[in-house]
Design a protein around this motif. Structure first.
Motif, short mmCIF file in Angstrom:
data_model
loop_
_atom_site.label_atom_id
_atom_site.label_comp_id
_atom_site.label_asym_id
_atom_site.label_seq_id
_atom_site.Cartn_x
_atom_site.Cartn_y
_atom_site.Cartn_z
N VAL A 97 44.40 60.33 19.09
CA VAL A 97 44.21 59.04 19.99
C VAL A 97 45.34 58.52 20.55
CG1 VAL A 97 43.03 56.76 19.54
CG2 VAL A 97 42.28 58.75 18.38
N ARG A 98 45.48 58.19 21.69
CA ARG A 98 46.57 57.61 22.49
C ARG A 98 46.21 56.30 22.96
NH1 ARG A 98 47.54 61.68 26.50
NH2 ARG A 98 49.06 62.80 25.35
N ALA A 99 46.91 55.23 22.72
CA ALA A 99 46.82 53.82 22.86
C ALA A 99 48.08 53.49 23.73
CB ALA A 99 46.61 53.39 21.67
N ALA A 100 47.64 52.27 24.40
CA ALA A 100 48.48 51.84 25.31
C ALA A 100 48.32 50.13 25.45
CB ALA A 100 49.16 52.34 26.51
N VAL A 101 49.10 49.20 25.61
CA VAL A 101 48.98 47.95 25.83
C VAL A 101 49.75 47.41 27.01
CG1 VAL A 101 49.13 45.32 25.28
CG2 VAL A 101 48.70 47.28 23.54
N TYR A 112 51.40 54.11 21.52
CA TYR A 112 51.31 54.75 20.33
C TYR A 112 50.49 56.03 20.58
CZ TYR A 112 51.08 55.22 15.19
OH TYR A 112 50.99 55.67 13.96
N GLU A 113 50.68 57.18 19.59
CA GLU A 113 49.79 58.07 19.53
C GLU A 113 49.66 58.52 17.97
OE1 GLU A 113 49.82 62.78 20.79
OE2 GLU A 113 50.52 61.31 22.52
N LEU A 114 48.16 58.67 17.83
CA LEU A 114 47.77 59.04 16.37
C LEU A 114 47.26 60.49 16.25
CD1 LEU A 114 47.11 57.85 13.45
CD2 LEU A 114 44.90 57.29 14.50
N PRO A 115 47.83 61.16 15.82
CA PRO A 115 47.29 62.62 15.56
C PRO A 115 45.97 62.78 14.90
CG PRO A 115 49.58 62.57 15.07
CD PRO A 115 49.13 61.29 15.22
N THR A 116 45.19 63.42 15.27
CA THR A 116 43.77 63.59 14.67
C THR A 116 43.38 64.97 14.56
OG1 THR A 116 42.41 63.00 16.53
CG2 THR A 116 42.97 61.04 15.00
N PRO A 117 44.16 65.82 14.04
CA PRO A 117 43.73 67.30 13.84
C PRO A 117 42.61 67.58 12.95
CG PRO A 117 45.67 66.91 12.52
CD PRO A 117 45.28 65.66 13.13
N GLY A 118 41.90 68.69 13.15
CA GLY A 118 41.17 69.30 12.14
C GLY A 118 39.62 68.96 12.75
N LEU A 133 45.63 51.33 18.15
CA LEU A 133 45.65 50.13 18.77
C LEU A 133 46.61 49.33 18.26
CD1 LEU A 133 44.64 48.14 20.86
CD2 LEU A 133 42.95 47.11 19.27
N ASP A 134 46.64 49.06 16.92
CA ASP A 134 47.93 48.43 16.44
C ASP A 134 49.13 48.95 16.42
OD1 ASP A 134 45.89 46.87 15.14
OD2 ASP A 134 45.77 47.53 13.20
N GLY A 135 49.23 50.15 16.47
CA GLY A 135 50.51 51.08 16.65
C GLY A 135 50.97 50.57 18.05
N ALA A 136 50.01 50.52 19.40
CA ALA A 136 50.67 50.15 20.19
C ALA A 136 50.76 48.72 20.47
CB ALA A 136 49.33 50.33 21.52
#
Length: 403
Positions: A97-101, A112-118, A133-136
């Motif tokens: 999941v890639r997020a930006a503000v 911010y980019e959150l890996p979601t493998p599997g 979202l919070d990461g961005a």
């Protein structure tokens, strides 16, 4: 009643229209002087001065420096206040999941980019979305409540009649019938959901190759094969949100696939999708096929083929162009668009050589003859489209000074 706020032609409505015109000019041109704003809007100097004072008092514009290099005294310059509002976008795939503000001017201030493998998500989807979202937001130095609006791009589409995600069985965790309610409860801002390829079309229409075009088709080929349809300047989504799911399109040269929603694919995907390119290359005698995820392998093969003058690589490019044109012929025969934009790594890596081949093939296969162009928005186009969509709605709300 006469004099009610919002009545067409009243001073408050006219002021709001002038305010919005000035704000749009500042977004388009950057810092402008009072005199320049007056000339571009047709307003008198006193009216332009009142407008800027009003917008500055409301926090929508800032005084920023002075003009230089011209005869006479330097003029005060004004710009849109970047902190007037913020919007966010998410690009969701099975892998991450890639997020930006972005601030109200469109400048990205945090990502911010959150890996979601599997195949099975480690985190529930609501936690994935909020974490990304919070990461961005944190990277931007903001709080979650500072975000005015969020647009989330996913494969497939949420059916407006049921609220359930369709055409994206490969996206784990996103198919709960209560998901949209759960996300609404977890997030403090309005949230919109859009098909990922549709968002690429938004990015190209606002920033890229489709600027100024009200009727176009965008063909996307990367992880999957899809299309976006823009008719009369607006996205056409269809009754269930499935307009543009052309990977399911039956085409000559492939077996007829039945129950395509269960199979997860169809004729056009099997003929011209990224996963078909390595096999096509082997069949044509291409050697040294790289290993790795099929979308990356396909893009590398197409890029190499675009540079070849002859031999197996050239034959690969020609065959791929024919496969692409086979499906496009059905689309343009029905829609008769002004323009076709080729986007996604398995298309853009082919550049002008691939575009020219597809154009020539399409002119042989279909009566309408739209112009084909390669997309301009190459860096995170889904995310850029999500931000542009969120920003458009945010500006409509924040820049409306009649409220």
């Amino acid at each position: 009643m006469a004099g009610t706020a919002g009545t067409p032609g009243t001073p408050s409505v006219l002021r709001a229209m002038n305010d919005r015109a000035a704000l749009d000019l500042l977004l388009q041109h950057g810092p402008l002087s009072r005199t320049r704003i007056g000339k571009l809007t047709g307003l008198s100097k006193p009216t332009a001065s009142q407008l800027l004072a009003r917008l500055e008092a409301s926090g929508l514009v800032l005084a920023t420096g002075t003009s230089e290099g011209r005869p006479g005294p330097n003029a005060q310059l004004y710009e849109v206040n970047p902190a007037a509002a913020y919007a966010a976008g998410l690009d969701v795939t099975p892998e991450r999941v890639r997020a930006a503000v972005a601030d109200i001017t469109g400048r990205t201030v945090g990502s911010y980019e959150l890996p979601t493998p599997g195949r099975r998500p480690v985190q529930p989807v609501v936690q994935q979305v909020t974490a990304a979202l919070d990461g961005a937001v944190k990277a931007a130095g903001l709080a979650r409540d500072d975000v005015h609006r969020l647009v989330i791009g996913t494969p497939g589409a949420f059916d407006p009649n049921t609220g359930r995600l369709r055409y994206a069985s490969h996206l784990p965790g996103w198919h709960s019938p209560t998901l949209l309610d759960e996300l609404a409860a977890a997030l403090p801002m309005p949230v919109e959901y859009e098909n990922d390829v549709n968002l690429v079309a938004v990015a190209e229409q606002r920033l890229g190759a489709a600027r100024g075009h009200g009727d176009f088709v965008l063909l996307w080929n990367e992880g999957g094969l899809g299309a976006a349809l823009v008719l009369g300047g607006r996205l056409h989504r269809g009754w269930t949100g499935g307009a543009g799911e052309v990977g399911f399109l039956p085409v000559p040269g492939t077996p007829l696939v039945r129950q395509v929603s269960k199979a997860g694919s169809g004729g056009y995907q099997e003929l011209a999708g990224s996963q078909a390119i390595p096999k096509l290359a082997r069949d044509l005698g291409v050697e040294d096929i790289p290993s790795g995820p099929y979308a990356e392998v396909a893009a590398a093969l197409v890029a190499r083929a675009a540079e070849a003058g002859d031999g197996p690589h050239r034959r690969l490019l020609e065959a791929y162009a024919t496969h692409l044109a086979t499906g496009l012929a059905s689309l343009v025969s029905v829609l008769d668009p002004e323009l076709v934009v080729l986007s996604g790594a398995s298309l853009t890596c082919g550049g002008e050589p691939l575009r020219a081949l597809v154009q020539a093939e399409l002119e042989e296969l279909a009566a309408p003859r739209p112009r084909l162009v390669v997309g301009d928005v190459r860096e995170h186009p889904v995310l850029r489209g999500a931000l542009e969509s969120a920003l458009a709605a945010t500006r409509d709300e924040v820049f409306d000074t009649s409220r």
